[in-house]
Write a protein that holds these residues in place. Structure first.
Motif, short mmCIF file in Angstrom:
data_model
loop_
_atom_site.label_atom_id
_atom_site.label_comp_id
_atom_site.label_asym_id
_atom_site.label_seq_id
_atom_site.Cartn_x
_atom_site.Cartn_y
_atom_site.Cartn_z
N GLU A 55 0.82 -1.20 0.00
CA GLU A 55 0.00 0.00 0.00
C GLU A 55 0.86 1.26 0.00
O GLU A 55 0.51 2.26 -0.63
CB GLU A 55 -0.94 0.00 1.22
N VAL A 56 1.98 1.23 0.72
CA VAL A 56 2.89 2.38 0.71
C VAL A 56 3.42 2.61 -0.70
O VAL A 56 3.47 3.74 -1.19
CB VAL A 56 4.06 2.16 1.70
N ARG A 57 3.81 1.54 -1.35
CA ARG A 57 4.32 1.65 -2.73
C ARG A 57 3.22 2.17 -3.66
O ARG A 57 3.46 3.06 -4.48
CB ARG A 57 4.80 0.28 -3.20
N ASN A 58 2.01 1.63 -3.51
CA ASN A 58 0.90 2.03 -4.38
C ASN A 58 0.49 3.48 -4.15
O ASN A 58 -0.08 4.12 -5.05
CB ASN A 58 -0.30 1.11 -4.15
N ALA A 59 0.76 4.00 -2.95
CA ALA A 59 0.38 5.38 -2.63
C ALA A 59 1.32 6.40 -3.26
O ALA A 59 1.05 7.61 -3.21
CB ALA A 59 0.34 5.58 -1.12
N GLY A 60 2.42 5.94 -3.86
CA GLY A 60 3.32 6.84 -4.55
C GLY A 60 4.63 7.14 -3.83
O GLY A 60 5.40 7.99 -4.28
N TYR A 61 4.87 6.41 -2.74
CA TYR A 61 6.13 6.61 -2.02
C TYR A 61 7.24 5.75 -2.63
O TYR A 61 6.96 4.73 -3.27
CB TYR A 61 5.96 6.26 -0.54
N ARG A 62 8.48 6.18 -2.40
CA ARG A 62 9.63 5.48 -2.98
C ARG A 62 10.40 4.65 -1.97
O ARG A 62 11.32 3.92 -2.34
CB ARG A 62 10.58 6.50 -3.60
N CYS A 63 10.08 4.78 -0.69
CA CYS A 63 10.81 4.03 0.31
C CYS A 63 9.97 3.89 1.57
O CYS A 63 8.99 4.60 1.76
CB CYS A 63 12.14 4.70 0.66
N CYS A 64 10.37 2.94 2.41
CA CYS A 64 9.81 2.78 3.75
C CYS A 64 11.00 2.68 4.71
O CYS A 64 11.81 1.76 4.59
CB CYS A 64 8.97 1.52 3.89
N ALA A 65 11.08 3.60 5.65
CA ALA A 65 12.14 3.55 6.66
C ALA A 65 11.57 2.91 7.92
O ALA A 65 10.51 3.28 8.40
CB ALA A 65 12.66 4.94 6.97
N SER A 66 12.29 1.94 8.45
CA SER A 66 11.83 1.23 9.64
C SER A 66 12.38 1.90 10.88
O SER A 66 13.02 2.94 10.82
CB SER A 66 12.29 -0.23 9.58
N GLY A 67 12.15 1.25 12.03
CA GLY A 67 12.67 1.77 13.28
C GLY A 67 13.61 0.81 13.96
O GLY A 67 13.90 0.96 15.14
N PHE A 68 14.08 -0.22 13.22
CA PHE A 68 14.99 -1.16 13.85
C PHE A 68 16.35 -1.11 13.17
O PHE A 68 16.47 -0.79 12.00
CB PHE A 68 14.42 -2.59 13.85
N GLY A 69 17.37 -1.39 13.98
CA GLY A 69 18.74 -1.14 13.56
C GLY A 69 19.25 -2.09 12.50
O GLY A 69 18.81 -3.22 12.37
N GLY A 70 20.23 -1.60 11.78
CA GLY A 70 20.88 -2.40 10.76
C GLY A 70 21.39 -1.52 9.65
O GLY A 70 21.10 -0.32 9.58
N LEU A 71 22.18 -2.12 8.78
CA LEU A 71 22.78 -1.40 7.66
C LEU A 71 22.02 -1.68 6.37
O LEU A 71 21.30 -2.69 6.27
CB LEU A 71 24.24 -1.83 7.51
N ASN A 72 22.18 -0.81 5.41
CA ASN A 72 21.52 -0.96 4.12
C ASN A 72 22.58 -1.24 3.06
O ASN A 72 23.41 -0.38 2.75
CB ASN A 72 20.74 0.31 3.79
#
Length: 289
Positions: free
Chosen positions: A225-242
């Protein structure tokens, strides 16, 4: 006595871990080893409040502490807009040495305290705001539980952040748990936030951060749904590298809180994640030759 001994032992172990990570961060960053360990990886950090009005808590960072983190970021990383990191992930371009600074919720001290420090140090940042909180007197449950009230940014202050060159992203409309509400409510949260911010800022936000961004709050259905709404990313709240080539809809962030005793403690935690991410594939290959 046994229970008290266990508590003391637990505190000793936790203190030892903090000290070890702090030393690891100070030594390896000081020697420049982080450049090799973090090659092909991007770091995203997350703040909430920046002020000296309250005692330190999980969501608060004092202004002196914030300046120390900013000096550390500027010294050891290329601090980039989050959108720049998303651009690279979408294009499959390599990451390495980039760090993006983000803020969640839309507290007024972000504009009053944090933004001037960032501008003075010439650092980029992204502010993920709960659109329904802007200019309101809302008191979210986590502030009620702590017996505190904090002001939200006004519409003019949010516009001022964008005019100053900062990115503004969405953090939903009411800070609802997108992993537990029905999908029609998820769509409402996403669309209302996007349209409200577009009306205010003159452009639709394309960066999104999950409210309650733990794994249990992030479902595949909500991600779609986030993707369909026109956003390009989702940032989470848990640690780690990308890592290079990772999904921008699964961005990991290191949440800055009183758990970190210093920027070098955070540095040690970042390097610990980097070491694990490099050792894990090697262990798998050894286990499955």
């Amino acid at each position: 006595m046994i229970s008290g001994g266990k508590v003391l032992l637990g505190r000793f172990r936790e203190g030892s871990k903090r000290l070890l990570k702090t030393l690891l961060g100070r030594v390896l960053f000081g020697l420049g080893c982080h450049k090799l360990l973090l090659s092909g990886m991007g770091v995203v950090v997350e703040f909430h409040r920046v002020n000296d009005d309250r005692k330190p808590d999980a969501m608060n960072c004092g202004t002196e502490q914030f300046m120390a983190y900013c000096r550390f970021f500027k010294t050891y990383f290329a601090v980039v807009p989050l959108r720049s990191m998303v651009d690279k992930l979408e294009a499959g371009l390599p990451l390495g040495g980039e760090l993006a600074i983000t803020f969640d919720d839309g507290y007024r001290d972000n504009a009053v305290n944090a933004a001037p420090i960032l501008k003075e140090m010439d650092l980029h940042a992204t502010f993920f705001v709960v659109s329904g909180f802007i200019g309101s007197t809302a008191v979210p449950y986590w502030d009620r539980m702590s017996g505190q009230t904090h002001s939200w940014m006004s519409e003019a202050e949010l516009v001022g952040l964008q005019d100053a060159g900062f990115e503004v992203g969405s953090h939903s409309h009411t800070h609802a748990d997108l992993g537990s509400i029905p999908m029609d409510q998820v769509r409402e949260e996403l669309s209302r936030s996007r349209s409200s911010l577009e009306s205010l800022l003159g452009r639709p936000p394309d960066l999104f951060a999950y409210p309650f961004g733990d794994p249990s709050n992030i479902t595949p259905q909500a991600q779609r749904e986030v993707r369909n709404a026109g956003y390009r990313c989702c940032a989470s709240g848990f640690g780690g590298l990308n890592a290079t080539g990772s999904d921008p809809f699964e961005l990991r962030r290191f949440a800055i809180s009183v758990w970190y005793s210093s920027p070098y403690h955070l540095a040690g935690d970042i390097l610990a994640h980097a070491l694990r991410s490099r050792i894990r594939p090697w262990l798998k290959r050894k286990a499955n030759p």
